[in-house]
Write an enzyme that holds these catalytic residues in place. Structure first.
Site, PDB file in Angstrom:
ATOM      1  N   THR A 197      46.374  36.252  52.434  1.00  0.00           N
ATOM      2  CA  THR A 197      45.590  36.976  52.330  1.00  0.00           C
ATOM      3  C   THR A 197      46.106  37.854  51.134  1.00  0.00           C
ATOM      4  OG1 THR A 197      46.398  38.219  54.085  1.00  0.00           O
ATOM      5  CG2 THR A 197      44.448  36.705  54.603  1.00  0.00           C
ATOM      6  N   ARG A 221      47.739  37.433  47.297  1.00  0.00           N
ATOM      7  CA  ARG A 221      47.216  37.246  45.988  1.00  0.00           C
ATOM      8  C   ARG A 221      47.464  35.682  45.859  1.00  0.00           C
ATOM      9  NH1 ARG A 221      44.637  41.188  46.429  1.00  0.00           N
ATOM     10  NH2 ARG A 221      44.420  42.934  45.033  1.00  0.00           N
ATOM     11  N   ILE A 274      49.718  45.656  55.419  1.00  0.00           N
ATOM     12  CA  ILE A 274      48.966  44.547  56.474  1.00  0.00           C
ATOM     13  C   ILE A 274      49.676  43.576  57.065  1.00  0.00           C
ATOM     14  CG2 ILE A 274      47.438  42.562  56.002  1.00  0.00           C
ATOM     15  CD1 ILE A 274      46.524  43.816  53.192  1.00  0.00           C
ATOM     16  N   GLU A 319      40.485  32.988  40.767  1.00  0.00           N
ATOM     17  CA  GLU A 319      39.289  33.250  41.673  1.00  0.00           C
ATOM     18  C   GLU A 319      38.178  33.277  40.657  1.00  0.00           C
ATOM     19  OE1 GLU A 319      39.699  36.885  43.986  1.00  0.00           O
ATOM     20  OE2 GLU A 319      41.378  36.171  45.303  1.00  0.00           O
ATOM     21  N   HIS A 355      37.503  35.863  48.998  1.00  0.00           N
ATOM     22  CA  HIS A 355      38.238  37.022  49.305  1.00  0.00           C
ATOM     23  C   HIS A 355      37.379  38.099  50.040  1.00  0.00           C
ATOM     24  CE1 HIS A 355      41.116  39.412  46.343  1.00  0.00           C
ATOM     25  NE2 HIS A 355      40.981  40.102  47.664  1.00  0.00           N
TER      26      HIS A 355
END
Length: 338
Positions: free
Chosen positions: A247, A249, A169, A277, A296
């Site tokens: 983005t 964890r 990413i 979360e 998320h």
């Protein structure tokens, strides 16, 4: 293996994941390259039906909610030779026994990386113009701000963006940032100076990254060595009004330290992940108007699931033709993967 081979294939994932990701068109496409077990989604490898199906499958197309392929499951699947995963991380279901048996594994992490990178770049650009904060103020006051009196800290010209980790990413974010007038820093201890130059970024230490960036975007996988990596000292060193985007964890960050910095209005943040979360209803980050928390959602959703299914079809076709996976997961790289 020749081009006419159609390996016996079954789906293994949560049923709602199968419904979302594997459309009728994707099922038909999988059926053209593999001998797909019809009307079957394995979400429990211990049932009589599952063991019957596993008995002759060569390939499992897996997804979110796939049970672990442990020793018992593998014992029921003596012909299993490959796993094609329609999501990113394989940690939840690929076990040590899979590697010991020599099962080949493919992942759609490359496809899932694309929307996460797009989200990240969008947030970098929006945060530079302070869009969220200014939109909220516009909503409350119903009048324009004094735009000619704005701080020169507003805007995206010449800003410094720090990328923490040249993950799949992170690399895509770097690529997407190239058309913009940004100076991009990178911290990744596994990237050489030569590779950083090829990426078009300036390699720096982690302390320099946080101290000198207007935006820091975190793309580090959560591993034992990275838990709490972004700690109190790094957050305290950030420029006033800098933006921290996560983005990856939630547990990569010291969330208490970030909360204190946000409450003191020293930093802003965009968090697509938190720890846990979802945050408890009374958590102070919910009340920070300089923090945007999204549920998320950066990864593949909606029509983006089609990209995951398309990659799975392509990978199954390559494997069936004897060409090997284009996106293999290597056992020796597991220590560095999410």
């Amino acid at each position: 293996m020749n081009g006419s081979h159609r390996p016996r294939t079954a789906l293994a994932m949560a049923r709602d994941a199968a419904t979302a990701v594997i459309t009728s068109e994707a099922l038909a496409a999988l059926g053209r390259v593999g001998d797909l077990v019809p009307d079957t989604v394995l979400d429990d490898f211990t049932t009589e039906r599952a063991r019957s199906v596993l008995g002759d499958v060569e390939v499992l197309v897996t997804g979110w909610g796939c049970p672990p392929l442990d020793a018992a499951a593998l014992a029921a699947a003596p012909r299993l030779r490959a796993v094609v995963h329609t999501a990113g991380s394989v940690r939840g279901h690929i076990t040590q026994e899979c590697w010991e048996r020599g099962i080949e594994v493919s992942s759609a992490a490359a496809a899932n990386a694309l929307p996460v990178a797009e989200y990240t770049v969008a947030m970098i650009l929006l945060s530079g113009k302070q869009v969220v904060e200014r939109a909220r103020e516009f909503h409350d006051t119903r009048r324009r701000d004094e735009w000619l009196g704005l701080s020169r800290g507003v805007g995206n010209y010449g800003r410094t963006v720090g990328i923490l980790s040249a993950s799949m990413i992170g690399r895509r974010v770097i690529e997407l940032l190239r058309p913009y007038d940004f100076h991009v820093l990178l911290h990744d201890p596994y990237v050489s100076d030569e590779e950083a130059k090829a990426l078009g970024v300036q390699p720096v230490g982690i302390a320099e990254l946080f101290a000198n960036s207007d935006v820091v975007s975190v793309h580090t996988p959560l591993l034992p060595a990275t838990r709490g990596l972004v700690g109190r000292e790094l957050i305290a060193s950030m420029r006033h009004d800098a933006v921290l985007i996560n983005t990856a964890r939630g547990a990569v960050l010291d969330q208490d330290a970030l909360t204190e910095a946000a409450q003191a209005r020293r930093v802003r943040a965009v968090l697509d992940v938190t720890d846990p979360e979802v945050l408890p209803p009374g958590h102070p980050l919910w009340e920070c108007d300089n923090v945007m928390i999204t549920p998320h959602l950066a990864g593949s959703q909606g029509n983006e699931w089609g990209r995951l299914a398309d990659l799975a079809v392509t990978e199954l076709g390559r494997w069936a033709a004897g060409d090997g996976f284009a996106h293999p997961v290597r056992r020796e790289r597991l220590a560095y993967l999410a």
